[in-house]
Design an enzyme around this catalytic site. Structure first.
Site, PDB file in Angstrom:
ATOM      1  CB  CYS A   1      -0.871   0.040   1.240  1.00 59.95           C
ATOM      2  SG  CYS A   1      -1.815  -1.450   1.494  1.00 59.95           S
TER       3      CYS A   1
ATOM      4  CD  GLU B   1      10.789  -9.703 -10.483  1.00 58.55           C
ATOM      5  OE1 GLU B   1      12.006  -9.559 -10.462  1.00 58.55           O
ATOM      6  OE2 GLU B   1      10.055  -9.292  -9.586  1.00 58.55           O
TER       7      GLU B   1
ATOM      8  CE  LYS C   1      14.749  -9.124 -11.718  1.00 58.67           C
ATOM      9  NZ  LYS C   1      15.360  -8.575 -10.532  1.00 58.67           N
TER      10      LYS C   1
ATOM     11  CG  HIS D   1      20.994 -35.511  -9.202  1.00 59.59           C
ATOM     12  ND1 HIS D   1      21.499 -36.764  -8.947  1.00 59.59           N
ATOM     13  CD2 HIS D   1      22.062 -34.728  -9.480  1.00 59.59           C
ATOM     14  CE1 HIS D   1      22.823 -36.727  -9.035  1.00 59.59           C
ATOM     15  NE2 HIS D   1      23.183 -35.493  -9.365  1.00 59.59           N
TER      16      HIS D   1
ATOM     17  NE  ARG E   1       4.490   1.933  -1.017  1.00 58.53           N
ATOM     18  CZ  ARG E   1       5.448   1.720  -0.125  1.00 58.53           C
ATOM     19  NH1 ARG E   1       6.663   2.141  -0.369  1.00 58.53           N
ATOM     20  NH2 ARG E   1       5.208   1.093   1.007  1.00 58.53           N
TER      21      ARG E   1
ATOM     22  CG  ASN F   1       1.880   0.450   4.083  1.00 58.36           C
ATOM     23  OD1 ASN F   1       1.719  -0.752   3.908  1.00 58.36           O
ATOM     24  ND2 ASN F   1       3.012   1.068   3.806  1.00 58.36           N
ATOM     25  N   GLY F   2       0.127  -1.766   6.089  1.00 62.46           N
ATOM     26  CA  GLY F   2       0.678  -2.758   7.018  1.00 62.46           C
ATOM     27  C   GLY F   2      -0.367  -3.808   7.330  1.00 62.46           C
TER      28      GLY F   2
ATOM     29  CE  LYS G   1      11.780  -1.279  -6.224  1.00 56.67           C
ATOM     30  NZ  LYS G   1      12.627  -2.204  -7.007  1.00 56.67           N
TER      31      LYS G   1
ATOM     32  CD  GLU H   1      18.141 -11.142  -9.663  1.00 59.99           C
ATOM     33  OE1 GLU H   1      17.686 -11.773  -8.697  1.00 59.99           O
ATOM     34  OE2 GLU H   1      17.695 -10.039 -10.016  1.00 59.99           O
TER      35      GLU H   1
ATOM     36  CD1 TRP I   1      -0.196  -5.314  -4.121  1.00 61.30           C
ATOM     37  CD2 TRP I   1      -0.008  -6.362  -2.144  1.00 61.30           C
ATOM     38  NE1 TRP I   1       0.362  -6.548  -4.343  1.00 61.30           N
ATOM     39  CE2 TRP I   1       0.485  -7.211  -3.154  1.00 61.30           C
ATOM     40  CE3 TRP I   1       0.007  -6.814  -0.827  1.00 61.30           C
ATOM     41  CZ2 TRP I   1       0.996  -8.479  -2.883  1.00 61.30           C
ATOM     42  CZ3 TRP I   1       0.515  -8.076  -0.550  1.00 61.30           C
ATOM     43  CH2 TRP I   1       0.994  -8.893  -1.578  1.00 61.30           C
TER      44      TRP I   1
END
Ligand code: F6R
Length: 611
Positions: free
Chosen positions: A2, A491, A488, A507, A27, A102-103, A606, A484, A76
């Site tokens: 948020c 996402e 990338k 394996h 965000r 927010n939280g 974010k 990484e 969010w």
């Protein structure tokens, strides 16, 4: 996560709030809302599901809301689906107390039950409505906003940045935070509050970073800070050195592309800041040479890409500084019971400095008396403030959700810390130490060279656009780059991909290789190249389309491999800094080609300030 914006001043509040919320779009959010109080304190609330442009439409760019004081929010979703009803601001029954948050309020269920027993009813599924009504409850009980907010803080568990309007206090915002970011700014034109600096940078560079449990009241006359006992406290502001343009797209199609291209400058800034006149100067960390010598082991922790930086660093630290290193995913580490002897250094890596799990891991370690060092990009963020030492990366504001330049700056930080350990412990020769320092200075130019091959990568992305599955494989540091690269790609392109240590494929996972599956091999570690090539050949024999990313002088690449991308030669400890650039561009172009929202990929935020 948020985003919050608040304004109390001498201008119409709603357009300023909407503009600020736009700057926080990165965000991630799924609904938005704004509340403005007029000169009598009457509060109007408008909310909408979806993008901010819907809210812009409903409010006529904010002009429909008349008043000089207000709060806004991008949500969010955590508790309850994205909907107008669940969107913030939330209010009490007669709209005399209105709040954004927010939280996560962890004990919202028992609090809700308690409030219901006291006659409150609820119209949404959110913890924020509970928070708002809890403030209302204490406001009615004590008749005073500061007391209401401090009681709120004493009764909730969890993370919050909470901003509240009270009808009886026109022109004022009251706010408090714990473990969720909130910055405050003040100029002649009024007082501002936001989840992040870019939202208010256009108006002021003088920023106050609030600490946990500090209450602030904002009005046109200024900002006043209080502790939970409602005693006034003095705080110093920080002057932000980067300007508003740094957080603007500046002609680039996406923030991500801009940030990818900023990497030579970011790496140069971070290197030059700590390495001058041939000397590596980490005195800012306040760690003595004795400390570097006596540290028995290192634990590196972080989430997502920050964790991946730790994986690269593990190979380097163990190789050149001969110190035991373990790398831990922060969300796991915080709940583990690691066996520690107090001689460890814990390094927490975080761009935002607000990631909930990384912050919790840091606190857990501090509680156990372990020395902590944070590698952080955002000045004044929680992790930076709470760690014993801070290495600030010089990446500037990173807006795109998918990290690129912050990851690169974190690598540089880790290279320098590894060099320092190696030098103090005399595990490498003076000559090699100097060679590595010189190599750091050359990295920006070499990154520029990689960026120069972007058309080739774009073309390759267009050929690979319909792939359903991609495998990244490598050994050693190439494995660290693979994880990484895979993150990338996933996402932002939404293409399924996996990263494997090349030797691990057979394996089990090799059974997934089919005709045409794209397998990308990374070949920058000369001692391991032959082995990875053999593993790639094994996948090619099962129908894989094999492409490789190799250093300039990597030899022995079979002609049967379909594509070979080259990066400049560097010391192999630093090759992640070059290899990752190609992979960032590959993910970027695939995302663009598939029509995705590159900077704000679906479901992502974010700064992940909740568990
Ligand atoms: C991936 C990405 C995330 C972050 C992670 C940690 O592109 O950006 O995986 O790296 O959420 O964030 P910070 O570094 O802010 O702690």
């Amino acid at each position: 996560m948020c985003g919050i914006v608040g304004y109390a001043g001498n201008r119409q509040a709603a357009p300023i709030i909407l503009d600020g919320l736009t700057k926080l779009e990165y965000r991630g959010y799924d609904s938005a809302g704004v509340a403005v109080s007029d000169k009598n304190g009457d509060i109007d609330i408008i909310k909408a599901k979806g993008k901010l442009k819907v809210l812009y439409g409903l409010t006529d760019g904010g002009n429909k809301l008349n008043g000089l004081c207000g709060i806004g929010h991008t949500r969010w979703a955590t508790h309850g689906e994205p909907s107008e009803n669940n969107a913030h601001p939330h209010c009490n029954d007669d709209k005399t107390v209105v709040a954004v948050h927010n939280g996560i309020i962890e004990n919202f269920s028992p609090l809700k039950a308690k409030l219901m027993r006291r006659g409150y009813s609820f119209y949404s599924d959110t913890d924020t409505e509970v928070a708002t009504k809890l403030v209302d409850y204490y406001y009615k009980k004590y008749g005073e906003p500061l007391r209401a907010i401090s009681e709120f803080a004493l009764h909730v568990r969890g993370a919050y940045a909470l901003a509240v309007l009270f009808k009886e206090f026109p022109g004022k915002i009251f706010a408090i935070r714990k473990d969720s970011p909130m910055v405050i700014g003040y100029t002649d034109g009024g007082a501002f509050l936001a989840s992040d600096v870019p939202a208010i940078l256009k108006y002021t560079r003088n920023i106050y970073y609030t600490d946990n449990h500090e209450i602030v009241s904002l009005s046109n006359d200024g900002v006043v800070f209080y502790n939970l006992d409602r005693e006034e406290i003095r705080k110093e502001y920080t002057v932000i050195s980067w300007d508003a343009e740094a957080a603007e797209k500046g002609g680039w199609e996406h923030f991500m592309l801009k940030e990818i291209h900023e990497q030579p400058a970011v790496v140069r800034n971070t290197v030059n800041y700590f390495l001058h006149d041939g000397k590596l100067d980490l005195s800012e960390l306040n760690l003595s040479d004795e400390y570097f010598k006596d540290t028995e082991s290192i634990i590196i922790t972080g989430c997502g890409s920050a964790y991946h930086v730790g994986v690269v660093a593990q190979y380097i630290l163990e190789d050149i500084a001969r110190i035991p290193v373990r790398v831990e995913i922060a969300s796991e580490f915080r709940y583990r019971k690691p066996v520690l002897n107090g001689k460890e250094l814990v390094i927490v890596i975080s761009q935002s400095g607000e990631t909930a799990d990384s912050l919790a891991a840091l606190r857990e370690m501090k509680e156990q008396g372990i020395r902590t060092l944070a590698i952080v990009n955002v000045l004044g963020s929680s992790i930076a403030r709470e760690a014993d030492s801070v290495f600030y990366t010089k990446a500037g504001p990173e807006i795109s959700v998918a990290t690129t330049k912050a990851y690169s700056a974190q690598l540089i930080a880790m290279y320098m810390i590894a060099l320092k350990f190696a030098k103090v412990r005399a595990t490498i020769s003076e000559e090699y130490y100097t060679q590595l320092k010189n190599e750091l200075l050359l990295l920006p130019e070499k990154i520029e060279t990689v960026l120069g091959s972007k058309e080739q990568i774009q073309k390759f992305a267009s050929e690979m656009m319909d792939k359903q599955d991609v495998f990244f494989i490598g050994r050693g540091i190439d494995y660290a780059v693979s994880i990484e690269s895979s993150l990338k790609l996933k996402e932002i392109s939404y293409i399924h991909s996996e990263a494997y240590a090349a030797g691990e494929l057979k394996h089990g996972t090799i059974s997934l290789i089919e005709n045409g599956t794209l397998v990308l091999g990374i070949l920058t570690q000369s001692k391991l190249t032959e082995k990875t090539i053999s593993n790639l050949v094994e996948t090619a024999s099962r129908g894989a389309y094999v492409a490789v990313l190799a250093s300039e002088n990597t030899l022995g690449i079979p002609d049967s491999f379909k594509k070979v991308f080259r990066i400049p030669q560097t010391d192999e400890h630093f090759s992640a800094s070059l290899a990752v650039i190609t992979m960032q561009l590959f993910a970027y172009y695939l995302s663009v080609l598939r029509g995705n929202d590159v900077d704000k990929p679906r479901n992502l935020a974010k700064s992940v300030t909740v568990e």
